[in-house]
Every structure is written in structure tokens, then in C-alpha cells.
Design a protein around this motif. Structure first.
Motif, PDB file in Angstrom:
ATOM      1  N   GLN A  55       4.205  68.253  22.098  1.00 22.07           N
ATOM      2  CA  GLN A  55       4.633  69.633  22.311  1.00 22.07           C
ATOM      3  C   GLN A  55       3.651  70.604  21.663  1.00 22.07           C
ATOM      4  OE1 GLN A  55       7.642  71.134  23.872  1.00 22.07           O
ATOM      5  NE2 GLN A  55       6.240  72.843  23.590  1.00 22.07           N
TER       6      GLN A  55
ATOM      7  N   PRO B  21       6.907  63.049  20.053  1.00 18.86           N
ATOM      8  CA  PRO B  21       6.988  64.119  21.058  1.00 18.86           C
ATOM      9  C   PRO B  21       6.644  65.498  20.486  1.00 18.86           C
ATOM     10  CG  PRO B  21       8.940  62.740  21.135  1.00 18.86           C
ATOM     11  CD  PRO B  21       8.172  62.320  19.921  1.00 18.86           C
ATOM     12  N   ARG B  22       6.904  65.692  19.196  1.00 14.54           N
ATOM     13  CA  ARG B  22       6.603  67.007  18.609  1.00 14.54           C
ATOM     14  C   ARG B  22       5.102  67.273  18.612  1.00 14.54           C
ATOM     15  NH1 ARG B  22       9.525  66.101  13.114  1.00 14.54           N
ATOM     16  NH2 ARG B  22       8.319  64.239  13.555  1.00 14.54           N
TER      17      ARG B  22
ATOM     18  N   ALA C 277       6.010  61.757  26.906  1.00 16.64           N
ATOM     19  CA  ALA C 277       6.901  62.648  26.164  1.00 16.64           C
ATOM     20  C   ALA C 277       7.614  63.605  27.114  1.00 16.64           C
ATOM     21  CB  ALA C 277       6.124  63.428  25.108  1.00 16.64           C
ATOM     22  N   THR C 278       6.945  63.978  28.208  1.00 20.80           N
ATOM     23  CA  THR C 278       7.551  64.874  29.186  1.00 20.80           C
ATOM     24  C   THR C 278       8.618  64.150  29.993  1.00 20.80           C
ATOM     25  OG1 THR C 278       5.545  66.193  29.357  1.00 20.80           O
ATOM     26  CG2 THR C 278       7.067  66.305  31.209  1.00 20.80           C
TER      27      THR C 278
ATOM     28  N   ASN D 262      10.457  61.521  29.076  1.00 24.98           N
ATOM     29  CA  ASN D 262      11.653  61.297  28.261  1.00 24.98           C
ATOM     30  C   ASN D 262      11.255  61.157  26.793  1.00 24.98           C
ATOM     31  OD1 ASN D 262      13.763  59.184  27.000  1.00 24.98           O
ATOM     32  ND2 ASN D 262      14.744  60.462  28.531  1.00 24.98           N
ATOM     33  N   GLU D 263      11.781  62.030  25.971  1.00 27.83           N
ATOM     34  CA  GLU D 263      11.385  62.025  24.558  1.00 27.83           C
ATOM     35  C   GLU D 263      11.789  60.739  23.863  1.00 27.83           C
ATOM     36  OE1 GLU D 263      12.318  65.434  22.273  1.00 27.83           O
ATOM     37  OE2 GLU D 263      10.818  66.632  23.355  1.00 27.83           O
ATOM     38  N   GLU D 264      12.935  60.186  24.263  1.00 25.13           N
ATOM     39  CA  GLU D 264      13.398  58.979  23.574  1.00 25.13           C
ATOM     40  C   GLU D 264      12.538  57.776  23.922  1.00 25.13           C
ATOM     41  OE1 GLU D 264      17.572  58.413  23.792  1.00 25.13           O
ATOM     42  OE2 GLU D 264      17.874  60.131  22.477  1.00 25.13           O
TER      43      GLU D 264
ATOM     44  N   ARG E  37       8.425  70.526  32.353  1.00 23.86           N
ATOM     45  CA  ARG E  37       9.215  70.685  31.132  1.00 23.86           C
ATOM     46  C   ARG E  37      10.092  71.907  31.174  1.00 23.86           C
ATOM     47  NH1 ARG E  37       6.192  67.492  26.963  1.00 23.86           N
ATOM     48  NH2 ARG E  37       7.273  68.597  25.337  1.00 23.86           N
TER      49      ARG E  37
END
Ligand SMILES: Nc1ncnc2c1ncn2[C@@H]1O[C@H](COP(=O)(O)OP(=O)(O)O)[C@@H](O)[C@H]1O
Ligand SMILES: [Mg+2]
Lengths: 269, 262
Positions: free
Chosen positions: B169, B165-166, B151-152, B154-156, B30
Motif C-alpha cells: 500500500q 500488504p501495508r 496484496a490487491t 487478497n490481503e490475507e 483497489r
């Protein structure tokens, strides 16, 4: 639930009302209404920068809206193939491993999805080492493994040659036929729009026109947007652009021949 | 066996590596190197505050590391233009920490132990904290593994699959703060980030999957810890720095392996 023109009520998979997106001061999408019904193939066309990707991202919920709203069927399974996907070089990832994100799938299901998308046996390859066309197909295979109710594809044929593009759209139609999934895609390939879509939405910051492919291709808004007086003239225009060295064979290509009728905004202006 | 300071030191290094290996991989994937630095540097401020208020060092560093980790996450979310702000934050946290520490008479003497760590002075209680924290972090990462990885990647793609994704994180932010807190006595605030990044970077060379990279990173962390301890004993060098030095040599060797493999 949206009320269709006939007064019928039908549950849309995804529906946007008055969808408006601004970047800084610029209004990129202005009060867009759009809905996708189960099993439909809907294609969004429009020049570069007309907001196609932004609209798709707004529908999925990836893009904050300045106004308007999006409703998705609760628990809707979306198979999304983004226009661009960058994989960090620091992340080692085989195709097989990629297919198991976020939900783990069996080896058999992974092999079948790859074969179906025309890239059998790629399991052990690194994602970073794939060609553009292979990468695109692996993205689609992963999207299919989620057993989506709707496939959302943002310019899925970029980086594919013409036979590859044609095969890709045949595959999309086949997927719809076998799984009943709806398809929402962004495309530059107008000849495919003509043949494969149930409905075409012509976008340029707002919905210019919308309807069956034959209706849209005849609409003055559409022609104005792509700068074509007649379809024949359009084909000729593209033709001269693509083959300036070779002028003596330009007849009758526009309908039957699967010619590359990509309408880039810059070209059309 | 735990009566032997060397055994305790070795166990501390092994325990910590179980957490820093996989967590370090996420820091690399990341591109959160600054994140590690800023969080670790803030820990010194936490030490100073813990001394001032007479609370546990671990509680103080954990709290400060969390505050800093959240702050940095917020800044980083604003995009690449925040690079400078992150740099400013990382180093000013250290500076304020040093100033605050200097104002605590009791801390002046020990300060270098918190800057550079003192793995050879690890007590049984420290060992329990390190293993407790490291196992908690490793467990958290294993539990969230698929979601963290998506999530790492690709967030989309993660959001389209219904993940947030939050939240992932936040999991990493919490894990990092815990690792910083439990490792400050071992490798010290200045070297924690390198313990995260160097073994993970070395593990990249031969790895074909994320899982392999995480396991190899943990193994290389253990190797570096044991090798560094040996170096420290043999040549009377500072233990924390020796561990990182060994890790760096391992990384250099991995480059050669990677080139041959490629
Ligand atoms: N994240 C962003 N920040 C600022 N402007 C953006 C961003 N994303 C897109 N835009 C702008 O919005 C417009 C529409 O972009 P996009 O939806 O990608 O168009 P298309 O996909 O139709 O080519 C473009 O002018 C683009 O520059
Ligand atoms: Mg686009």
C-alpha cells in the motif's frame, strides 16, 4: 518448543498460548491453547460463530490478539485456503495467472496441481467464472503449489456436494501422505472428522474438549455443544431435519453411510 | 524535435501514460478513486505553498500529495464507514488550495494552468521531470508487481504468503504522489484522477489478465493523449479536457466491445 503430555519435546509448526481475541467488548476467543505438529491432521469443529475462523486467522497472524501469543516455526510455509475469497470484478484473472501469485510457477507445475485437485485444464478460465466447487479446488491447488509445511483450510468443502466433499477429504489425506504436510482444517462435516483426523478440537469461544476423534465424539462437552444425547439420536435428528417427507428408511445410517452430518449451530440448538 | 511544442506535448502525454496506465489499474482494482481525487486536489494546496515559500512547484505538490495520500490511506484502512470522511477530505483539500492560491498575487493569474493543466506549454525541463517521474513509477510497479498484485487480490492470502500488504500500500501511495506531482502541469489537479481511472476502466473490457489490462491501459492513455492534442489543435479546445474527453469516448466504445466479447 511445546512439552507434550509425555514429557517429550517436539517442535510445533504453529503454537498458540492463551490466545484471546475481542471484538469491541465481546470476547470471541478466550485463552485458547493449540498446537499443530508436523504431519498431523487436526480438525476444529464448533457451532457457527464459535470463533473457528478467528482462531485460524489468529494462528496465521491475520488477526490482532487481545492477549496471548502465537509462535510459528521460522520461515514456515503456509498454504492457506480462507473461508471466503472475494475477487473484485474489476480484476481480470485467469486460473493460470492466479496460480502464479505470489510466486511464479511453471505451466507444468500448474497443470499438475490442477489435475491433482480434480480440476484439470481450467487454466484459461476466469476466476470469476468458476463454480463454487471449482473455485475451492483451485484455491487448494494454489495452496499446494507453495509446497506448504502446513495446509490451513477454513471450511474447504462449502459449496461441494457429498461425493465432492468425500473426494476432497481423500485428496487432503493423500496430500498429507505424499508431502508430509500437516493439515489444520475447520469442518462441519462430522463424519469426515471421525475418519480423517488425527485430532479434533471442539471449540466454542474456548477449547471445550480435544483429542482423538473417538474420544471427542464421546465427550459430554461435545455432546452438549451439538445437542445430542447419543450418536444415534443425533443421526436421527439430522435425518428428520433433512428428509421430513420420507420417514421410513432411517436405520443404521449413523456410522457407515456417508450421510451429511453437518452440525450447524442453529440446527443443533 | 524537442523544439516543437507539439512534440514536447505529445512526449509528455506518452511518458505520463506509461505510469498512469498500470497505476490506474491498481486504483480501479483497489477501489481507490477517492484516493486519486483527494491526492490530486491536495496538489493545488501544494502549488500555493510552493509559491509562498518560493520552492519548486514539483517539490511543493509532491510533499502535499504525499501528506494527503498518507492521510487518506489511514482513513481508508478504517473501513467503508470512512466514505464520507474521504469525500470531505478530497473536496476541502481543493477548497483550501484555492483559498491559499488566491492569497498569492503571483499565482492568481496562473491558477487555471494548475487546475486544468497546460500540456502545450510543457518545457524541456518539465519533460525531463515527467519522464523521470513516470519511469520511476513504472519501474517501481514492475519491480513490486507480483507482491502488489497478491496484496490487491487478497490481503490475507498475501500475509499468509509472508508479504506485508501495508508495504505494498505504501508503494502505491508513493507512486500516486509522484504521478500527481509530475502531471499537475500537464492535465491539472482536477483531471489527474480521471487520467488514472478512465483508461484503466476502458482496458478492463477486453483484458484476461492483469498484465494485459495494465499494458492496454497505458496504450489507451497514449491514444487519448495524442487524440486529445489533435482535438485541441483542430478546434482550439483546452488540451487537458480534450484528452480526458477522448479517453471517455474510448471508455464508452470499450463497453460495446466488452458486451460483444462477453
Ligand atoms: N471482524 C469482526 N468484527 C466483529 N466481530 C467479528 C469479526 N469477525 C468475527 N466476528 C465475530 O466473532 C465471532 C466468531 O466469528 P468466526 O470466527 O467467524 O466464527 P466461526 O468461523 O466459528 O463461524 C462471531 O460472533 C462473529 O460475529
Ligand atoms: Mg468461519
Amino acid at each position: 518448543m511445546p512439552r507434550l503430555p509425555g514429557g517429550r519435546v517436539m517442535p510445533a509448526l504453529i503454537e498458540a498460548r492463551g490466545l484471546t481475541v475481542r471484538f469491541g467488548g465481546a470476547t470471541v476467543l478466550d485463552r485458547v491453547d493449540i498446537a499443530v505438529m508436523p504431519g498431523e491432521i487436526v480438525t476444529i469443529v464448533g457451532p457457527n460463530g464459535s470463533g473457528k475462523s478467528t482462531l485460524v486467522r489468529g494462528l496465521i497472524g491475520l488477526q490482532p490478539l487481545a492477549a496471548g501469543g502465537v509462535t510459528r516455526k521460522p520461515g514456515l510455509r503456509i498454504g492457506y485456503v480462507p473461508q471466503r475469497l472475494h475477487i473484485d470484478a474489476g480484476l481480470p484473472l485467469t486460473v493460470r495467472r492466479f496460480l502464479s501469485l505470489p510466486a511464479r510457477v511453471t505451466d507444468g507445475a500448474a497443470a499438475e496441481a490442477l489435475a491433482r485437485c480434480g480440476v484439470p485444464g481450467l487454466e484459461a478460465r476466469q476466476m470469476a467464472g468458476l463454480s463454487g466447487g471449482q473455485f475451492q479446488r483451485v484455491l487448494l491447488a494454489r495452496a499446494l503449489l507453495a509446497r506448504p509445511e502446513i495446509l490451513i483450510l477454513d471450511e474447504p468443502t462449502q459449496g461441494l456436494d457429498q461425493p465432492g466433499t468425500a473426494a476432497f477429504y481423500r485428496l487432503i489425506e493423500e496430500v498429507r501422505a505424499t508431502t508430509g504436510a500437516a493439515v489444520l482444517m475447520v469442518s462441519h462435516d462430522l463424519h469426515v472428522v471421525m475418519s480423517a483426523s488425527d485430532r479434533v478440537i471442539c471449540l466454542n469461544g474456548h477449547v471445550c474438549c480435544e483429542g482423538a476423534p473417538s474420544v471427542v465424539s464421546a465427550a459430554p462437552e461435545y455432546r452438549a455443544l451439538f445437542g445430542l444425547g447419543t450418536r444415534g439420536a443425533f443421526a436421527l435428528y439430522r435425518h428428520e431435519h433433512d428428509h421430513e417427507h420420507d420417514h421410513d428408511h432411517g436405520h443404521g445410517h449413523d456410522h457407515a453411510h456417508p450421510h451429511h452430518l453437518a452440525a450447524e449451530g442453529e440446527d443443533a440448538r | 524535435m524537442l523544439d516543437d511544442f507539439l512534440a514536447r506535448a505529445a512526449l509528455a502525454g506518452i511518458g505520463l501514460s506509461l505510469a498512469t496506465g498500470p497505476l490506474g489499474c491498481f486504483v480501479v482494482w483497489r477501489r481507490m478513486a477517492y484516493f486519486g481525487d483527494a491526492t490530486a486536489h491536495a496538489a493545488i494546496l501544494g502549488v500555493a505553498l510552493a509559491f509562498g515559500f518560493g520552492i519548486s512547484i514539483y517539490a511543493g505538490t509532491l510533499a502535499m500529495a504525499l501528506v494527503m495520500a498518507v492521510l487518506v490511506t489511514r482513513l481508508a484502512a478504517r473501513g467503508h464507514a470512512m466514505d464520507t470522511a474521504l469525500g470531505v477530505l478530497a473536496h476541502s483539500a481543493l477548497a483550501f488550495g484555492l483559498v491559499a492560491a488566491a492569497l498569492q498575487p503571483g499565482l492568481r493569474v496562473d491558477l487555471s494552468a494548475y487546475l486544468f493543466g497546460d500540456i502545450l506549454a510543457v518545457s524541456r525541463a518539465d519533460l525531463a521531470v515527467v519522464w523521470g517521474g513516470a519511469l520511476a513509477v513504472a519501474g517501481l510497479i514492475v519491480w513490486r508487481w507480483q507482491a502488489l498484485l497478491t496484496a490487491t487480490l487478497n490481503e490475507e492470502l498475501a500475509m499468509a504468503a509472508g508479504l506485508d500488504p501495508r508495504r505494498e500500500q505504501a508503494v502505491l501511495t508513493l507512486a500516486l504522489a509522484v504521478v500527481v506531482a509530475v502531471s499537475i502541469k500537464i492535465v491539472g489537479a482536477l483531471l489527474i484522477a480521471s487520467l488514472l481511472i478512465i483508461p484503466a476502466a476502458a482496458a478492463r473490457a477486453g483484458a484476461r489478465t492483469p498484465e494485459a489490462m495494465a499494458v492496454v491501459a497505458a496504450a489507451l492513455g497514449i491514444l487519448s493523449a495524442l487524440g486529445g492534442l489533435g482535438l485541441s489543435l483542430g478546434f482550439d479546445t483546452p488540451a487537458g479536457a480534450s484528452i480526458i474527453a477522448v479517453a471517455a469516448v474510448v471508455f464508452a466504445l470499450s463497453l460495446a466491445v466488452g458486451r460483444r466479447g462477453a
